[in-house]
Design an enzyme around this catalytic site. Sequence first.
Site, PDB file in Angstrom:
ATOM      1  N   ARG A  19       0.878  -1.173   0.000  1.00  0.00           N
ATOM      2  CA  ARG A  19       0.000   0.000   0.000  1.00  0.00           C
ATOM      3  C   ARG A  19       0.909   1.215   0.000  1.00  0.00           C
ATOM      4  O   ARG A  19       1.691   1.410   0.945  1.00  0.00           O
ATOM      5  CB  ARG A  19      -0.920  -0.003   1.228  1.00  0.00           C
ATOM      6  CG  ARG A  19      -1.602   1.330   1.466  1.00  0.00           C
ATOM      7  CD  ARG A  19      -2.710   1.263   2.490  1.00  0.00           C
ATOM      8  NE  ARG A  19      -3.893   0.615   1.927  1.00  0.00           N
ATOM      9  CZ  ARG A  19      -5.119   0.730   2.429  1.00  0.00           C
ATOM     10  NH1 ARG A  19      -5.331   1.457   3.518  1.00  0.00           N
ATOM     11  NH2 ARG A  19      -6.134   0.109   1.872  1.00  0.00           N
TER      12      ARG A  19
ATOM     13  N   HIS B 298      -7.194   0.987  -6.440  1.00  0.00           N
ATOM     14  CA  HIS B 298      -7.486   0.129  -5.289  1.00  0.00           C
ATOM     15  C   HIS B 298      -8.199  -1.133  -5.795  1.00  0.00           C
ATOM     16  O   HIS B 298      -9.390  -1.339  -5.546  1.00  0.00           O
ATOM     17  CB  HIS B 298      -8.349   0.891  -4.291  1.00  0.00           C
ATOM     18  CG  HIS B 298      -8.359   0.296  -2.908  1.00  0.00           C
ATOM     19  ND1 HIS B 298      -7.633  -0.833  -2.554  1.00  0.00           N
ATOM     20  CD2 HIS B 298      -9.020   0.682  -1.774  1.00  0.00           C
ATOM     21  CE1 HIS B 298      -7.843  -1.109  -1.275  1.00  0.00           C
ATOM     22  NE2 HIS B 298      -8.675  -0.210  -0.776  1.00  0.00           N
TER      23      HIS B 298
ATOM     24  N   GLN C 209     -10.212  -3.542  -3.441  1.00  0.00           N
ATOM     25  CA  GLN C 209     -11.520  -3.000  -3.054  1.00  0.00           C
ATOM     26  C   GLN C 209     -12.540  -3.258  -4.155  1.00  0.00           C
ATOM     27  O   GLN C 209     -13.670  -3.685  -3.889  1.00  0.00           O
ATOM     28  CB  GLN C 209     -11.388  -1.497  -2.791  1.00  0.00           C
ATOM     29  CG  GLN C 209     -12.688  -0.842  -2.353  1.00  0.00           C
ATOM     30  CD  GLN C 209     -13.157  -1.354  -1.002  1.00  0.00           C
ATOM     31  OE1 GLN C 209     -12.406  -1.361  -0.049  1.00  0.00           O
ATOM     32  NE2 GLN C 209     -14.402  -1.790  -0.921  1.00  0.00           N
TER      33      GLN C 209
ATOM     34  N   ASP D 102     -17.075   7.595  -1.703  1.00  0.00           N
ATOM     35  CA  ASP D 102     -15.830   7.438  -0.953  1.00  0.00           C
ATOM     36  C   ASP D 102     -15.516   8.805  -0.349  1.00  0.00           C
ATOM     37  O   ASP D 102     -16.142   9.814  -0.707  1.00  0.00           O
ATOM     38  CB  ASP D 102     -14.718   6.954  -1.910  1.00  0.00           C
ATOM     39  CG  ASP D 102     -13.378   6.717  -1.208  1.00  0.00           C
ATOM     40  OD1 ASP D 102     -13.365   6.575   0.031  1.00  0.00           O
ATOM     41  OD2 ASP D 102     -12.341   6.679  -1.907  1.00  0.00           O
TER      42      ASP D 102
ATOM     43  N   CYS E 170     -16.468   2.145   0.393  1.00  0.00           N
ATOM     44  CA  CYS E 170     -15.308   1.285   0.678  1.00  0.00           C
ATOM     45  C   CYS E 170     -14.915   1.335   2.144  1.00  0.00           C
ATOM     46  O   CYS E 170     -14.292   0.396   2.638  1.00  0.00           O
ATOM     47  CB  CYS E 170     -14.137   1.701  -0.203  1.00  0.00           C
ATOM     48  SG  CYS E 170     -13.653   3.423   0.009  1.00  0.00           S
TER      49      CYS E 170
ATOM     50  N   ARG F 188     -14.109  -8.076   1.580  1.00  0.00           N
ATOM     51  CA  ARG F 188     -12.688  -7.809   1.314  1.00  0.00           C
ATOM     52  C   ARG F 188     -11.855  -9.074   1.558  1.00  0.00           C
ATOM     53  O   ARG F 188     -10.922  -9.363   0.824  1.00  0.00           O
ATOM     54  CB  ARG F 188     -12.199  -6.650   2.201  1.00  0.00           C
ATOM     55  CG  ARG F 188     -12.725  -5.269   1.791  1.00  0.00           C
ATOM     56  CD  ARG F 188     -12.212  -4.842   0.421  1.00  0.00           C
ATOM     57  NE  ARG F 188     -10.778  -4.974   0.334  1.00  0.00           N
ATOM     58  CZ  ARG F 188      -9.897  -4.042   0.724  1.00  0.00           C
ATOM     59  NH1 ARG F 188     -10.337  -2.880   1.190  1.00  0.00           N
ATOM     60  NH2 ARG F 188      -8.599  -4.238   0.607  1.00  0.00           N
TER      61      ARG F 188
HETATM   62  N1   CP Z   1     -11.375   0.130   2.268  1.00  0.00           N
HETATM   63  C1   CP Z   1     -10.117   0.038   2.706  1.00  0.00           C
HETATM   64  O1   CP Z   1      -9.148  -0.177   1.956  1.00  0.00           O
HETATM   65  O2   CP Z   1      -9.996   0.200   4.050  1.00  0.00           O
HETATM   66  P1   CP Z   1      -8.630   0.347   4.853  1.00  0.00           P
HETATM   67  O3   CP Z   1      -8.000   1.637   4.419  1.00  0.00           O
HETATM   68  O4   CP Z   1      -9.041   0.348   6.303  1.00  0.00           O
HETATM   69  O5   CP Z   1      -7.742  -0.806   4.512  1.00  0.00           O
HETATM   70  N1  NVA Z   2      -9.734   6.997  -1.451  1.00  0.00           N
HETATM   71  C1  NVA Z   2      -9.386   6.558  -0.124  1.00  0.00           C
HETATM   72  C2  NVA Z   2      -9.699   5.107   0.046  1.00  0.00           C
HETATM   73  C3  NVA Z   2      -9.401   4.525   1.382  1.00  0.00           C
HETATM   74  C4  NVA Z   2      -9.668   3.061   1.461  1.00  0.00           C
HETATM   75  C5  NVA Z   2      -7.929   6.847   0.149  1.00  0.00           C
HETATM   76  O1  NVA Z   2      -7.099   6.659  -0.760  1.00  0.00           O
HETATM   77  O2  NVA Z   2      -7.605   7.280   1.249  1.00  0.00           O
END
Ligand code: CP
Ligand code: NVA
Length: 317
Positions: free
Chosen positions: A95, A122, A125, A226, A266, A294
């Site tokens: 990540r 993502h 997701q 989101d 999400c 997930r």
């Molecule tokens: N939706 C999602 O990716 O959640 P987290 O950021 O908690 O992993």
């Molecule tokens: N768009 C958000 C998604 C988090 C799961 C971010 O990147 O922070």
Amino acid sequence: MRHLLEVDDLTTDELWRVLHLAADPAPPRVLEGKGMALVFEKPSTRTRNSMEMAVFQLGGHPVYIQAAEVGLDARESVEDVTRTLASYHACVGARTFAHATVERMAAEDLVPGVNMLSDAAHPLQALADVLTLLQEFSGPDAAEWPTTASEGLAGRSMAYVGDGNNVFRSLALAAGMLGAEVRFAGPNGYRLPDADRDRLAAAGVSITETDLAAEAVAGVDAVYTDVWTSMGQEEESARRLVDFEAFRVDEALMAAAGPQAVFLHCLPAHRGEEVTDGVVDGPASRVWPQAANRMHAARGLLAWLLGEGFPEGGEAP
Ligand code: CP
Ligand code: NVA
């Protein structure tokens, strides 16, 4: 060697196969006795826990690594970290802030790489999102789903309201590849750039865009939103609160969608900003099955990536 940096790293048929593996509670234990490195530059609740449990359920051992600990491009290069992790692990997930970081990891091509969220995409997701929609519209068991991938969500429509961000980019690909109509409503300046629309088109996906949320959601089967401020954009938060004010998913917007519409997010939700409590906690909300999916989506993806998707249908190192 296959990697999942974005949904269109899978063909539509491969995406369909991954979703079937996701709906299977006991796919082949492709990680028996093996490890997966999970590198995080940003915080996580769902992704870390769903990935750790998916690896465990496939017989493997997940190792959570804070990026600051390995010092990507600080203590040593992204490439050297990746080479080292690949000598212990059958798969490396990351990540990251820059999407280029997950691309550099995958470019080493030593073990399959998984994007666990970058600033651009993502995909994990999106797998859970389309799994949730399939189960909602066709049933929990894959045997109840349409027979072909392109029919998977055909005749269904989804409106994404808010920021044209990493989550929307991957979701539009996944839902569109399965035949759903994808609509977007968001302010000017926060829409997908032309290059993304070209990439969607290459995957056979077209989206319609409007700056009126009520117009986008009218009659759809699913409304999705989101956060307005993603991780790493905190300095823009005040500006974004103003720019997105007309794009909150509240009870009135869900009423404009119609009684058939379910609500997805999400998570994490910034309650009171992009969505109200009444919608997240209301009868149309499917955010908890979506979050639970997930883990199932992650398990299906890893089962495919390290099993059937592995070179010559082989087994990961
Ligand atoms: N939706 C999602 O990716 O959640 P987290 O950021 O908690 O992993
Ligand atoms: N768009 C958000 C998604 C988090 C799961 C971010 O990147 O922070």
